[in-house]
Motif scaffolding. Structure first.
Motif, PDB file in Angstrom:
ATOM      1  N   THR A  91      27.247  34.848  69.859  1.00 19.44           N
ATOM      2  CA  THR A  91      27.456  33.742  70.797  1.00 19.44           C
ATOM      3  C   THR A  91      28.203  34.266  72.011  1.00 19.44           C
ATOM      4  OG1 THR A  91      28.389  31.526  71.087  1.00 19.44           O
ATOM      5  CG2 THR A  91      29.618  33.032  69.690  1.00 19.44           C
ATOM      6  N   GLY A  92      27.899  33.711  73.152  1.00 20.01           N
ATOM      7  CA  GLY A  92      28.596  34.105  74.360  1.00 20.01           C
ATOM      8  C   GLY A  92      29.933  33.399  74.484  1.00 20.01           C
ATOM      9  N   TYR A  93      30.614  33.636  75.582  1.00 22.74           N
ATOM     10  CA  TYR A  93      31.901  32.987  75.821  1.00 22.74           C
ATOM     11  C   TYR A  93      31.992  32.546  77.272  1.00 22.74           C
ATOM     12  CZ  TYR A  93      33.354  37.411  78.008  1.00 22.74           C
ATOM     13  OH  TYR A  93      33.444  38.517  78.826  1.00 22.74           O
ATOM     14  N   GLN A  94      32.910  31.644  77.537  1.00 23.30           N
ATOM     15  CA  GLN A  94      33.125  31.135  78.890  1.00 23.30           C
ATOM     16  C   GLN A  94      34.577  31.330  79.263  1.00 23.30           C
ATOM     17  OE1 GLN A  94      31.610  27.178  79.717  1.00 23.30           O
ATOM     18  NE2 GLN A  94      33.397  26.726  81.003  1.00 23.30           N
ATOM     19  N   ALA A  95      34.812  31.895  80.418  1.00 29.90           N
ATOM     20  CA  ALA A  95      36.177  32.117  80.889  1.00 29.90           C
ATOM     21  C   ALA A  95      36.822  30.791  81.246  1.00 29.90           C
ATOM     22  CB  ALA A  95      36.179  33.052  82.094  1.00 29.90           C
ATOM     23  N   SER A  96      38.104  30.665  80.907  1.00 33.13           N
ATOM     24  CA  SER A  96      38.894  29.488  81.250  1.00 33.13           C
ATOM     25  C   SER A  96      40.292  29.966  81.623  1.00 33.13           C
ATOM     26  CB  SER A  96      38.957  28.515  80.069  1.00 33.13           C
ATOM     27  OG  SER A  96      39.780  27.403  80.376  1.00 33.13           O
ATOM     28  N   GLY A  97      40.479  30.269  82.904  1.00 34.76           N
ATOM     29  CA  GLY A  97      41.725  30.877  83.327  1.00 34.76           C
ATOM     30  C   GLY A  97      41.831  32.263  82.717  1.00 34.76           C
ATOM     31  N   SER A  98      42.944  32.559  82.072  1.00 35.87           N
ATOM     32  CA  SER A  98      43.127  33.856  81.423  1.00 35.87           C
ATOM     33  C   SER A  98      42.586  33.851  79.997  1.00 35.87           C
ATOM     34  CB  SER A  98      44.616  34.233  81.402  1.00 35.87           C
ATOM     35  OG  SER A  98      45.370  33.264  80.680  1.00 35.87           O
ATOM     36  N   ASN A  99      42.120  32.703  79.550  1.00 37.91           N
ATOM     37  CA  ASN A  99      41.588  32.586  78.198  1.00 37.91           C
ATOM     38  C   ASN A  99      40.062  32.589  78.205  1.00 37.91           C
ATOM     39  OD1 ASN A  99      44.221  32.330  77.169  1.00 37.91           O
ATOM     40  ND2 ASN A  99      44.188  30.103  77.461  1.00 37.91           N
ATOM     41  N   SER A 100      39.488  32.612  77.009  1.00 43.35           N
ATOM     42  CA  SER A 100      38.038  32.560  76.854  1.00 43.35           C
ATOM     43  C   SER A 100      37.695  31.532  75.790  1.00 43.35           C
ATOM     44  CB  SER A 100      37.480  33.929  76.464  1.00 43.35           C
ATOM     45  OG  SER A 100      37.748  34.882  77.472  1.00 43.35           O
ATOM     46  N   LEU A 101      36.613  30.796  76.013  1.00 41.13           N
ATOM     47  CA  LEU A 101      36.191  29.748  75.099  1.00 41.13           C
ATOM     48  C   LEU A 101      34.902  30.155  74.394  1.00 41.13           C
ATOM     49  CD1 LEU A 101      36.684  26.646  77.455  1.00 41.13           C
ATOM     50  CD2 LEU A 101      38.371  27.772  75.986  1.00 41.13           C
ATOM     51  N   VAL A 102      34.878  29.969  73.070  1.00 39.47           N
ATOM     52  CA  VAL A 102      33.711  30.305  72.259  1.00 39.47           C
ATOM     53  C   VAL A 102      33.339  29.077  71.441  1.00 39.47           C
ATOM     54  CG1 VAL A 102      32.777  31.785  70.440  1.00 39.47           C
ATOM     55  CG2 VAL A 102      34.352  32.734  72.153  1.00 39.47           C
ATOM     56  N   LEU A 103      32.072  28.688  71.503  1.00 31.40           N
ATOM     57  CA  LEU A 103      31.603  27.505  70.792  1.00 31.40           C
ATOM     58  C   LEU A 103      31.225  27.868  69.361  1.00 31.40           C
ATOM     59  CD1 LEU A 103      30.941  24.482  71.347  1.00 31.40           C
ATOM     60  CD2 LEU A 103      28.579  25.221  71.783  1.00 31.40           C
ATOM     61  N   SER A 104      31.564  26.988  68.409  1.00 30.65           N
ATOM     62  CA  SER A 104      31.181  27.217  67.022  1.00 30.65           C
ATOM     63  C   SER A 104      29.671  27.110  66.879  1.00 30.65           C
ATOM     64  CB  SER A 104      31.867  26.213  66.095  1.00 30.65           C
ATOM     65  OG  SER A 104      31.368  24.903  66.307  1.00 30.65           O
ATOM     66  N   GLN A 105      29.145  27.594  65.746  1.00 28.37           N
ATOM     67  CA  GLN A 105      27.704  27.638  65.559  1.00 28.37           C
ATOM     68  C   GLN A 105      27.067  26.253  65.594  1.00 28.37           C
ATOM     69  OE1 GLN A 105      26.466  29.684  61.983  1.00 28.37           O
ATOM     70  NE2 GLN A 105      24.593  30.375  62.952  1.00 28.37           N
ATOM     71  N   ASP A 106      27.780  25.236  65.076  1.00 25.00           N
ATOM     72  CA  ASP A 106      27.218  23.880  65.068  1.00 25.00           C
ATOM     73  C   ASP A 106      27.696  23.039  66.242  1.00 25.00           C
ATOM     74  OD1 ASP A 106      29.837  23.367  64.427  1.00 25.00           O
ATOM     75  OD2 ASP A 106      29.428  22.499  62.462  1.00 25.00           O
ATOM     76  N   GLY A 107      28.506  23.620  67.118  1.00 26.25           N
ATOM     77  CA  GLY A 107      28.967  22.919  68.306  1.00 26.25           C
ATOM     78  C   GLY A 107      30.101  21.946  68.076  1.00 26.25           C
ATOM     79  N   THR A 110      13.001  25.100  62.134  1.00 29.66           N
ATOM     80  CA  THR A 110      13.441  25.761  63.350  1.00 29.66           C
ATOM     81  C   THR A 110      14.920  26.079  63.230  1.00 29.66           C
ATOM     82  OG1 THR A 110      11.849  24.533  64.683  1.00 29.66           O
ATOM     83  CG2 THR A 110      13.674  25.587  65.853  1.00 29.66           C
ATOM     84  N   VAL A 111      15.280  27.276  63.665  1.00 32.84           N
ATOM     85  CA  VAL A 111      16.687  27.664  63.613  1.00 32.84           C
ATOM     86  C   VAL A 111      16.995  28.464  64.868  1.00 32.84           C
ATOM     87  CG1 VAL A 111      16.286  29.844  62.373  1.00 32.84           C
ATOM     88  CG2 VAL A 111      18.504  28.734  62.203  1.00 32.84           C
ATOM     89  N   TYR A 112      18.200  28.360  65.338  1.00 29.43           N
ATOM     90  CA  TYR A 112      18.633  29.113  66.500  1.00 29.43           C
ATOM     91  C   TYR A 112      19.545  30.219  66.009  1.00 29.43           C
ATOM     92  CZ  TYR A 112      16.573  25.367  69.131  1.00 29.43           C
ATOM     93  OH  TYR A 112      15.671  24.475  69.641  1.00 29.43           O
ATOM     94  N   THR A 113      19.017  31.431  66.003  1.00 29.68           N
ATOM     95  CA  THR A 113      19.741  32.540  65.390  1.00 29.68           C
ATOM     96  C   THR A 113      19.124  33.847  65.858  1.00 29.68           C
ATOM     97  OG1 THR A 113      20.507  33.483  63.297  1.00 29.68           O
ATOM     98  CG2 THR A 113      18.272  32.627  63.310  1.00 29.68           C
ATOM     99  N   SER A 114      19.626  34.947  65.339  1.00 28.26           N
ATOM    100  CA  SER A 114      19.076  36.268  65.588  1.00 28.26           C
ATOM    101  C   SER A 114      19.151  37.029  64.287  1.00 28.26           C
ATOM    102  CB  SER A 114      19.882  37.001  66.668  1.00 28.26           C
ATOM    103  OG  SER A 114      19.539  38.374  66.701  1.00 28.26           O
ATOM    104  N   LEU A 115      18.078  37.658  63.882  1.00 23.72           N
ATOM    105  CA  LEU A 115      18.038  38.282  62.573  1.00 23.72           C
ATOM    106  C   LEU A 115      19.135  39.311  62.393  1.00 23.72           C
ATOM    107  CD1 LEU A 115      16.633  38.718  59.861  1.00 23.72           C
ATOM    108  CD2 LEU A 115      15.218  40.446  60.951  1.00 23.72           C
ATOM    109  N   MET A 116      19.382  40.126  63.419  1.00 23.29           N
ATOM    110  CA  MET A 116      20.361  41.188  63.268  1.00 23.29           C
ATOM    111  C   MET A 116      21.715  40.614  62.858  1.00 23.29           C
ATOM    112  SD  MET A 116      21.447  44.215  65.886  1.00 23.29           S
ATOM    113  CE  MET A 116      22.046  43.166  67.190  1.00 23.29           C
ATOM    114  N   PHE A 117      22.082  39.481  63.437  1.00 19.44           N
ATOM    115  CA  PHE A 117      23.358  38.884  63.112  1.00 19.44           C
ATOM    116  C   PHE A 117      23.245  37.999  61.879  1.00 19.44           C
ATOM    117  CE2 PHE A 117      23.409  39.951  67.575  1.00 19.44           C
ATOM    118  CZ  PHE A 117      24.611  40.641  67.681  1.00 19.44           C
ATOM    119  N   ASP A 118      22.086  37.389  61.684  1.00 20.53           N
ATOM    120  CA  ASP A 118      21.871  36.586  60.497  1.00 20.53           C
ATOM    121  C   ASP A 118      22.097  37.433  59.240  1.00 20.53           C
ATOM    122  OD1 ASP A 118      21.009  34.419  58.893  1.00 20.53           O
ATOM    123  OD2 ASP A 118      19.001  35.265  58.808  1.00 20.53           O
TER     124      ASP A 118
END
Length: 491
Positions: free
Chosen positions: A258-274, A475-483
């Protein structure tokens, strides 16, 4: 360990009292597909379909007995399901069979947290530093005289030459974890590889690998879990993030990209189910967990001067405290006074949890191999699991003193591989991965009843479709290498 399936009966299902004491077991009604997920307390879910009168057997896991496998369809066949199974797992000692990884759990009394061990996150698992790099294809020129491989890992350059090239030749690379100046590298680094073929009339020809390693970024290295301060374990709700691999490693042993989003000096990462947002500071330490909908704070994590996890505070200001002496964890204090005592033992100079005792004098005992790979895990009941591993830290066997076992073996025919799994009662299952060579992967799971499900994955794509044995599309949103939890897809 292993799924327990029992044929459905028209009679009311009688659940042995030994199954997951203190938790609930729910069976689907007769007009539903004959499978159900069980809440295994501090263990992982598995599936049960009941049949009275079948002989029992001893298995490792949250239940003390299961019945023999019938000729019925495998679990996960509910047509309403919208998810493809992740890494194939076994009950009790949770095993990610595809990647031969062990997960164990210890509840922290007085909290809704648990400690987790994951065998891929200790130095004894060296797969983070290994790769099999293809150098030639299925045919080569008869006049080819030399092939030269160059691998760049961060600032480190590794070369290999062969003056007797052959077809389907590859190079097994093990990185020592050091940069170009010889200093240890902390965390992950990207890499690239290239092959130069020396052939009269074709000198300077670059070989393009159709399987995606040559010329494509791969990653080496890992930040092992020891930095948390919990003796090679972590808390299930406390996570790590790798900004190089763009991967979240959850405290309960999960892995997903999963990617991340910058928020000031911190970074935000969303959980797999949101449902959650994880906040990481500039040092990539998990400092907050927020609700995904409103952004309210669920948990706050604090660290001591040595960077070790010191407190977890929930939304109601309840504080769980981790206490250290001379840098080693000695106890965990729950918000309402319950204290869990902890001892650690040195393994090759690194301290790992050796015992965890709760206020009820229930004790878990652990021993380790060099590199932190879990050797024995004894539960308060006295039942002990003993594990063995390959030279690079892949789980091979998990045997219980109760008589059950799970044995894993790997067969590789690059770029494809198969993981075979066998229980003490010789029940066999397999998980086969086929690399089509076009960034497309197919996974076939075959259970002990010889039922198979085939799943279709696209490497690097967020969209994956699959069809199970009953013809239900998913249907699933994933990637085999990480799955599969694979550090490097190339084996």
């Amino acid at each position: 360990m292993g799924f327990g399936l029992v044929q459905e009966s028209a009679l009311a299902c009688v659940v042995p009292s030994t199954i997951c004491a203190g938790s609930t077991v729910t069976f689907l009604p007769n007009n539903s597909p004959p499978y159900t997920g069980e809440s295994c307390g501090d263990e992982i879910p598995y599936y049960i379909v009941c049949n009275l009168g079948l002989p029992g057997e001893s298995e490792i896991g949250c239940a003390s007995s299961f019945c023999t496998f019938p000729s019925v369809a495998p679990p996960n066949m509910n047509s309403n399901s919208t998810s493809v199974p992740g890494p194939a797992t076994s009950c009790g000692s949770k095993i990610l069979a595809d990647s031969q990884v062990l997960i164990e759990k210890i509840p922290i009394v007085g909290t809704n947290f648990s400690l987790y061990y994951q065998s891929q996150r200790v130095p004894g698992n060296t797969t983070w530093y290994e790769a099999n790099i293809p150098m030639t294809g299925s045919s080569i020129s008869g006049s080819l005289s030399q092939i030269d491989l160059t691998v760049t890992i961060g600032t480190r350059i590794i070369t290999y030459s062969d003056t007797s090239p052959a077809i389907n030749q590859s190079y097994n690379l093990t990185w020592d974890g050091k940069d170009g100046s010889g200093s240890p590298v902390v965390g992950s680094v990207s890499s690239n590889a290239s092959v130069l073929e020396t052939d009269p009339g074709y000198t300077g020809y670059w070989f393009a690998d159709s399987y995606g390693y040559i010329g494509s970024p791969q990653y080496f290295g890992f930040t092992y879990i020891n930095w948390v301060g919990l003796g090679g374990w972590d808390v299930g709700i406390h996570h790590s993030y790798d900004p190089v691999r763009l991967t979240l490693y959850t405290g309960d042993g999960g892995t997903y990209p999963t990617g991340y989003q910058a928020s000031g000096s911190n970074s935000l990462v969303l959980s797999q189910d949101g449902s959650e947002v994880y906040v990481f500071d500039s040092s990539w330490r998990h400092i907050n967990t927020l609700t995904g909908l409103l952004g309210a704070t669920k948990y706050t994590f604090a660290y001591n001067g040595s960077g070790q996890l010191s407190t977890i505070t929930d939304a109601y200001s309840n504080v769980t405290t981790f206490n250290y002496t001379s840098g080693n964890l000695t106890s965990i204090s729950a918000p309402y006074g319950q204290s869990t005592s902890v001892t650690t033992a040195s393994v090759s100079g690194t301290y790992y949890l050796s015992s965890v005792s709760n206020p009820n004098s229930e004790t878990y005992n652990m021993t380790y191999y060099t590199g932190g790979l879990l050797n024995t895990f004894e539960k308060p009941s006295g039942v002990t699991s003993t594990m063995t591993y390959s030279s690079d830290g892949l789980l091979l066997t998990d045997s219980s003193s109760a008589g059950s076992s799970d044995t894993l073996s790997r067969s590789v025919s690059s770029p494809n591989w198969t993981i075979s799994e066998s229980s003490a009662m010789s029940r066999s299952s397999s998980h086969a991965i086929l690399d089509s060579g076009l960034n497309q992967y197919y996974r076939t799971d075959t259970d002990p009843a010889s039922y198979s499900s085939v799943y279709d994955y696209s490497q690097g794509s967020s969209y994956t479709a699959s069809t199970d044995i009953l013809g239900h599309g998913r249907t699933v949103y994933t990637s085999l290498m990480f799955d599969l939890g694979m550090p490097n897809l190339r084996l």
